[in-house]
Structure formats: structure tokens, C-alpha cells
Write a protein that holds these residues in place. Structure first.
Motif, PDB file in Angstrom:
ATOM      1  N   ALA A 161       0.827  -1.217   0.000  1.00 52.63           N
ATOM      2  CA  ALA A 161       0.000   0.000   0.000  1.00 52.63           C
ATOM      3  C   ALA A 161       0.853   1.255   0.000  1.00 52.63           C
ATOM      4  N   THR A 162       2.049   1.180   0.578  1.00 48.88           N
ATOM      5  CA  THR A 162       2.913   2.354   0.631  1.00 48.88           C
ATOM      6  C   THR A 162       3.430   2.741  -0.757  1.00 48.88           C
ATOM      7  N   ALA A 163       3.337   1.819  -1.734  1.00 51.47           N
ATOM      8  CA  ALA A 163       3.750   2.153  -3.104  1.00 51.47           C
ATOM      9  C   ALA A 163       2.815   3.182  -3.727  1.00 51.47           C
ATOM     10  N   PHE A 164       1.599   3.315  -3.192  1.00 53.91           N
ATOM     11  CA  PHE A 164       0.654   4.322  -3.662  1.00 53.91           C
ATOM     12  C   PHE A 164       0.919   5.694  -3.029  1.00 53.91           C
ATOM     13  N   CYS A 165       1.791   5.734  -2.031  1.00 55.91           N
ATOM     14  CA  CYS A 165       2.037   6.967  -1.280  1.00 55.91           C
ATOM     15  C   CYS A 165       3.383   7.571  -1.682  1.00 55.91           C
ATOM     16  N   GLY A 166       3.582   8.825  -1.355  1.00 56.48           N
ATOM     17  CA  GLY A 166       4.867   9.459  -1.570  1.00 56.48           C
ATOM     18  C   GLY A 166       5.882   8.994  -0.544  1.00 56.48           C
ATOM     19  N   GLU A 167       7.038   9.650  -0.521  1.00 60.94           N
ATOM     20  CA  GLU A 167       8.072   9.269   0.433  1.00 60.94           C
ATOM     21  C   GLU A 167       7.602   9.449   1.866  1.00 60.94           C
ATOM     22  N   SER A 168       6.761  10.434   2.108  1.00 62.89           N
ATOM     23  CA  SER A 168       6.143  10.614   3.415  1.00 62.89           C
ATOM     24  C   SER A 168       4.644  10.759   3.220  1.00 62.89           C
ATOM     25  N   THR A 170       0.547  10.660   5.528  1.00 60.92           N
ATOM     26  CA  THR A 170      -0.213  10.578   6.776  1.00 60.92           C
ATOM     27  C   THR A 170      -0.928   9.230   6.830  1.00 60.92           C
ATOM     28  N   LEU A 171      -1.350   8.838   8.025  1.00 67.03           N
ATOM     29  CA  LEU A 171      -2.107   7.598   8.143  1.00 67.03           C
ATOM     30  C   LEU A 171      -3.461   7.718   7.455  1.00 67.03           C
ATOM     31  N   SER A 172      -3.993   8.924   7.382  1.00 65.03           N
ATOM     32  CA  SER A 172      -5.241   9.133   6.653  1.00 65.03           C
ATOM     33  C   SER A 172      -5.050   8.844   5.165  1.00 65.03           C
ATOM     34  N   GLU A 173      -3.926   9.267   4.596  1.00 63.27           N
ATOM     35  CA  GLU A 173      -3.641   8.997   3.183  1.00 63.27           C
ATOM     36  C   GLU A 173      -3.444   7.498   2.951  1.00 63.27           C
ATOM     37  N   LEU A 174      -2.785   6.831   3.879  1.00 62.31           N
ATOM     38  CA  LEU A 174      -2.599   5.389   3.765  1.00 62.31           C
ATOM     39  C   LEU A 174      -3.942   4.670   3.864  1.00 62.31           C
ATOM     40  N   ARG A 175      -4.802   5.133   4.764  1.00 63.38           N
ATOM     41  CA  ARG A 175      -6.137   4.530   4.903  1.00 63.38           C
ATOM     42  C   ARG A 175      -6.946   4.689   3.615  1.00 63.38           C
ATOM     43  N   THR A 176      -6.816   5.836   2.973  1.00 61.26           N
ATOM     44  CA  THR A 176      -7.526   6.060   1.713  1.00 61.26           C
ATOM     45  C   THR A 176      -7.134   5.026   0.670  1.00 61.26           C
ATOM     46  N   VAL A 177      -5.852   4.647   0.624  1.00 60.31           N
ATOM     47  CA  VAL A 177      -5.410   3.616  -0.318  1.00 60.31           C
ATOM     48  C   VAL A 177      -6.181   2.325  -0.069  1.00 60.31           C
ATOM     49  N   TYR A 178      -6.233   1.901   1.191  1.00 57.59           N
ATOM     50  CA  TYR A 178      -6.958   0.673   1.513  1.00 57.59           C
ATOM     51  C   TYR A 178      -8.439   0.788   1.158  1.00 57.59           C
ATOM     52  N   GLU A 179      -9.026   1.924   1.432  1.00 61.80           N
ATOM     53  CA  GLU A 179     -10.456   2.085   1.179  1.00 61.80           C
ATOM     54  C   GLU A 179     -10.784   2.033  -0.311  1.00 61.80           C
ATOM     55  N   VAL A 180      -9.991   2.702  -1.141  1.00 63.99           N
ATOM     56  CA  VAL A 180     -10.330   2.735  -2.571  1.00 63.99           C
ATOM     57  C   VAL A 180      -9.985   1.414  -3.262  1.00 63.99           C
ATOM     58  N   VAL A 181      -8.974   0.703  -2.781  1.00 64.71           N
ATOM     59  CA  VAL A 181      -8.632  -0.587  -3.390  1.00 64.71           C
ATOM     60  C   VAL A 181      -9.604  -1.673  -2.944  1.00 64.71           C
ATOM     61  N   TRP A 182      -9.934  -1.698  -1.659  1.00 62.89           N
ATOM     62  CA  TRP A 182     -10.858  -2.709  -1.146  1.00 62.89           C
ATOM     63  C   TRP A 182     -12.320  -2.368  -1.402  1.00 62.89           C
ATOM     64  N   GLY A 183     -12.615  -1.086  -1.620  1.00 65.56           N
ATOM     65  CA  GLY A 183     -13.998  -0.687  -1.835  1.00 65.56           C
ATOM     66  C   GLY A 183     -14.831  -0.732  -0.575  1.00 65.56           C
ATOM     67  N   GLU A 184     -14.236  -0.404   0.574  1.00 70.54           N
ATOM     68  CA  GLU A 184     -14.971  -0.415   1.833  1.00 70.54           C
ATOM     69  C   GLU A 184     -14.455   0.672   2.768  1.00 70.54           C
ATOM     70  N   HIS A 185     -15.345   1.168   3.605  1.00 74.93           N
ATOM     71  CA  HIS A 185     -14.955   2.187   4.584  1.00 74.93           C
ATOM     72  C   HIS A 185     -14.253   1.528   5.753  1.00 74.93           C
ATOM     73  N   LEU A 186     -13.184   2.164   6.241  1.00 73.94           N
ATOM     74  CA  LEU A 186     -12.436   1.664   7.391  1.00 73.94           C
ATOM     75  C   LEU A 186     -12.531   2.672   8.523  1.00 73.94           C
ATOM     76  N   ASP A 187     -12.756   2.181   9.718  1.00 74.51           N
ATOM     77  CA  ASP A 187     -12.818   3.063  10.879  1.00 74.51           C
ATOM     78  C   ASP A 187     -11.432   3.669  11.122  1.00 74.51           C
ATOM     79  N   PRO A 188     -11.321   5.003  11.153  1.00 72.43           N
ATOM     80  CA  PRO A 188      -9.998   5.635  11.290  1.00 72.43           C
ATOM     81  C   PRO A 188      -9.232   5.204  12.534  1.00 72.43           C
ATOM     82  N   SER A 189      -9.913   5.108  13.683  1.00 74.62           N
ATOM     83  CA  SER A 189      -9.222   4.751  14.929  1.00 74.62           C
ATOM     84  C   SER A 189      -8.715   3.318  14.885  1.00 74.62           C
ATOM     85  N   ASN A 190      -9.548   2.397  14.401  1.00 71.80           N
ATOM     86  CA  ASN A 190      -9.123   1.003  14.317  1.00 71.80           C
ATOM     87  C   ASN A 190      -7.974   0.834  13.321  1.00 71.80           C
TER      88      ASN A 190
END
Length: 240
Positions: A161-168, A170-190
């Protein structure tokens, strides 16, 4: 799809092609790179970028060259891996052609520029292709479907998933990768808890990003682990 990987010395190069399923996240959507074919067969149809591997090239070299010639993108800077071989004798009306498919990922890649036998290259939302098995030329929808499922699986067990992100990032940006690839909403805290409890997945940079509104967000980089333990598993039956 044949479930083996092939070496470029095993098949006559003039009958081997390399095709690429290249993904990025733009505007909060998972996008795939497509080209409009400028030659027959399938003149004017959308397709994955690719073409014949030259006799003096390795498969990887041919894939990278085709990506540069057809879309103006330097694939050497992407996460690139071989997906598999596709050899249905009816897949190409020109004759017996085996294609070696590659999967590539990159962070918010630039607008492509068409060239050679591609009239036009462009990013297209994956979600708008999923319901049409004949949306792409040749058997490229099969390749795209297999590539997408490969990414979904790898997001669970690896740090890809980090291959979709820049060198640095946020965890919110990383979560967005998972959400758009999996097609499901993820709870931010979890999600935050799981990522930070997975040894070696990410490392803090010590810096923060200042948003237009709200609190500063801590920045992270990819850690030193490739395999995730424990894995980040998607919800059963919800991937689209």
C-alpha cells in the motif's frame, strides 16, 4: 490464466507481448492507465498499455519501453512485478501471441502522454470498468481483474500500500489507499491502531503536515518490513 511465470528465453520473442496494469490513486479514486489503440486490431478501442517484446530485450525491459513509448511514464520508478502469462490461442486475432502481464503501482502519477501505436493515454476509474467484461481490447479485462485481486490480497499481507504513497504520508492517506482498493470504509481509529501495532509497517518521520483546517497530521514513511504481522485483513465479502 497460466499460473506460472515465464522467462524471456523460453518463447520466441516475436510472438511475446508485455502488457501492464498500472494503478494509482487520484482524487480519492483508484485509477488504471488505459490507451486508445491507434492500429488494428481493435482500432480506437481502450486497452492496457503494452506491445511486442523485441528479441534483444528481457520481458521487463520490453514492458518498461512500451510504457514509456505509449504513455510517457518512467516505469523504473514504480513498484513493478510480473503478474502472469496469458496464452489463450484466441486472445489475439493476429495469431498465436502469449502476453506477459505486469502489475505496477505508483503515487498520484502524472497525466500520461500517448505515443507510437497509442492515439491517447489516460487515467480511468477502475470502478467504471468493473461491470463490463468487454470494456477493453483483447483479454485485457481478465488481466485487469486478476491484477486488481492481486493488489487486494497483497494489501492484507504486505506493505505494498505504501507504493501508492509518496516518500512521506499521513495515516489518513494510507487509509484512503486501503479504502479505494478494497472498496470499503475503514474506521480511522481502528485502522490507526492496527497500522501502528504492525511491527515495521511504517516509521514516523518526526515531521507534521499542516492541513488547511484542523490539527496537524503526523507524517510517516514505509518501515523495514515487507510482510505484515499481524496482517490487515479486509472484511469478508465486502471487496468490490
Amino acid at each position: 490464466m497460466d499460473d506460472w511465470l515465464i522467462d524471456s528465453t523460453e518463447v520466441e520473442a516475436s510472438w511475446v507481448t508485455a502488457d501492464l496494469a498500472i494503478f494509482t490513486v487520484r482524487g480519492g479514486r483508484l485509477m488504471v492507465l488505459l490507451v486508445e489503440r491507434g492500429v488494428e486490431p481493435y482500432l480506437g478501442h481502450p486497452a492496457l498499455p503494452g506491445g511486442y517484446v523485441q528479441k534483444a530485450e528481457t520481458l521487463r525491459e520490453g514492458a518498461l519501453r512500451e510504457l514509456w513509448e505509449e504513455a510517457g511514464i518512467d516505469g523504473s520508478r514504480l513498484h513493478l512485478e510480473q503478474l502472469g502469462a496469458y496464452g489463450d490461442p484466441r486472445r489475439d486475432p493476429r495469431g498465436r501471441v502469449v502476453t506477459i502481464a505486469y502489475l505496477a503501482l505508483g503515487p498520484d502519477l502524472p497525466a500520461p502522454v500517448g505515443g507510437t501505436d497509442a492515439r491517447h493515454a489516460y487515467w480511468f476509474p477502475v470502478s467504471e470498468l468493473a461491470d463490463d467484461p468487454h470494456a477493453l481490447a483483447f483479454d485485457h479485462m481478465d488481466i485487469l481483474t486478476d491484477a486488481l485481486e492481486q493488489i487486494r490480497r497483497k494489501l492484507e499481507y504486505t506493505a505494498v500500500a505504501t507504493a501508492f504513497c509518496g516518500e512521506s504520508f499521513t495515516l489518513s492517506e494510507l487509509r484512503t489507499v486501503y479504502e479505494v482498493v478494497w472498496g470499503e470504509h475503514l474506521d480511522p481509529s481502528n485502522f490507526r491502531r492496527k497500522v501502528l501495532n504492525t511491527a515495521g509497517f511504517v516509521q514516523p518521520t518526526g515531521d507534521q503536515r499542516l492541513p488547511a483546517t484542523g490539527r496537524p497530521a503526523a507524517l510517516y514513511r514505509r518501515g523495514n518490513a515487507w510482510l505484515l504481522s499481524p496482517p490487515l485483513l479486509r472484511a469478508a465479502g465486502k471487496a468490490k
